[in-house]
Design an enzyme around this catalytic site. Sequence first.
Site, PDB file in Angstrom:
ATOM      1  N   CYS A   1      -1.982  10.223  -6.449  1.00  0.00           N
ATOM      2  CA  CYS A   1      -2.751  10.025  -5.490  1.00  0.00           C
ATOM      3  C   CYS A   1      -3.934  11.113  -5.557  1.00  0.00           C
ATOM      4  CB  CYS A   1      -2.359   9.916  -4.178  1.00  0.00           C
ATOM      5  SG  CYS A   1      -3.772   9.661  -2.817  1.00  0.00           S
TER       6      CYS A   1
ATOM      7  N   LYS B   1       0.907  -1.230   0.070  1.00  0.00           N
ATOM      8  CA  LYS B   1       0.001   0.011   0.141  1.00  0.00           C
ATOM      9  C   LYS B   1       0.962   1.198  -0.035  1.00  0.00           C
ATOM     10  CE  LYS B   1      -3.492   3.172   0.851  1.00  0.00           C
ATOM     11  NZ  LYS B   1      -4.286   3.392  -0.341  1.00  0.00           N
TER      12      LYS B   1
END
Length: 314
Positions: A133, A43
């Site tokens: 992101c 992650k």
Amino acid sequence: SLATTFLGVNFANPFMNAAGVMCQTENELTSLAQSSSGSLITKSCTSAFREGNPEPRYSKAPLGSINSMGLPNLGFDFYFNYAKNTFPSVNVSNKPIFFSISGLSLEESTSMAQSLCPLATEGQVILELNLSCPNVPGKPQIGYDMEDMDRYLNAVSSVYSMPFGVKMPPYFDFAHFDSAAAVLNKYDKVAFVTCINSVGNGLVIDIDSEQTLIRPKAGFGGIGGSYVLPTALANVNAFYTRCPGKKIIGCGGVTSGSEAFMHILAGASLVQIGTQLQEEGVGVFDRILSELRTLMEKKGYTTLSDFHGKLKTL
Ligand code: DHB
């Protein structure tokens, strides 16, 4: 055989999870490690633990998924120690682990990259620097600001002595393919380009409830799954043709062996699975491996290099 080499490392097959999917906790990473994927990635992390956005923050959608997770993660040290101690270790099959970092500032990303470098030098991890992101309120995507992207790559390159990769947002215009590729091509250490992250800030609406599917950002979130396949293939192929010295990792809209074949044909050396892994679990790797083998047999191909990057145009 579906075996391949990538940055001088051997992979049993080209498949891995997409960063963010099933790779936040130790149990999730262990299940990926024990799956039939050829590799895995952690992650995207920040220096410190983050709770992330309020739930629900991921939802299945009619043709894929929407998420606004907000970078929930256990913090850099957890993933570093997982990679160092649990990997490469004895009873899980030996497969390479990628390490995703996504600092909230240039200083934070650079500091994590610097800390990771010794592990990469030992050959224990491969860095994927996340430039895309879309879900942290108030933080624009680095990949949509060419000067900012240049500053990040300059800073990370100066502290990181090994080859690394970048996770890119999707682009939708040839001018942007050209300018983004020109920035990446300034950096020889950028050895691979992962295309694409989710298509940012979509809105999926449930008609019965007349509601959004997720809570954060008034329902806006990154779109994945079948919705994004043509955009993913375009970005894979655009960077494959513009970055001849670099490898491409394809990500976006892979639900079966067919889409994996298309990504490889368009130029992908490895293929990541996000939404379909989230929905189906690690069994997706066995199914897609078998579907890709069947498709290759039908076409008379025996290795990935028989069709890798060999997309024909009219
Ligand atoms: C998150 C989403 C992304 O697409 C990404 O690249 C990093 C983090 C998130 O919301 O957690």
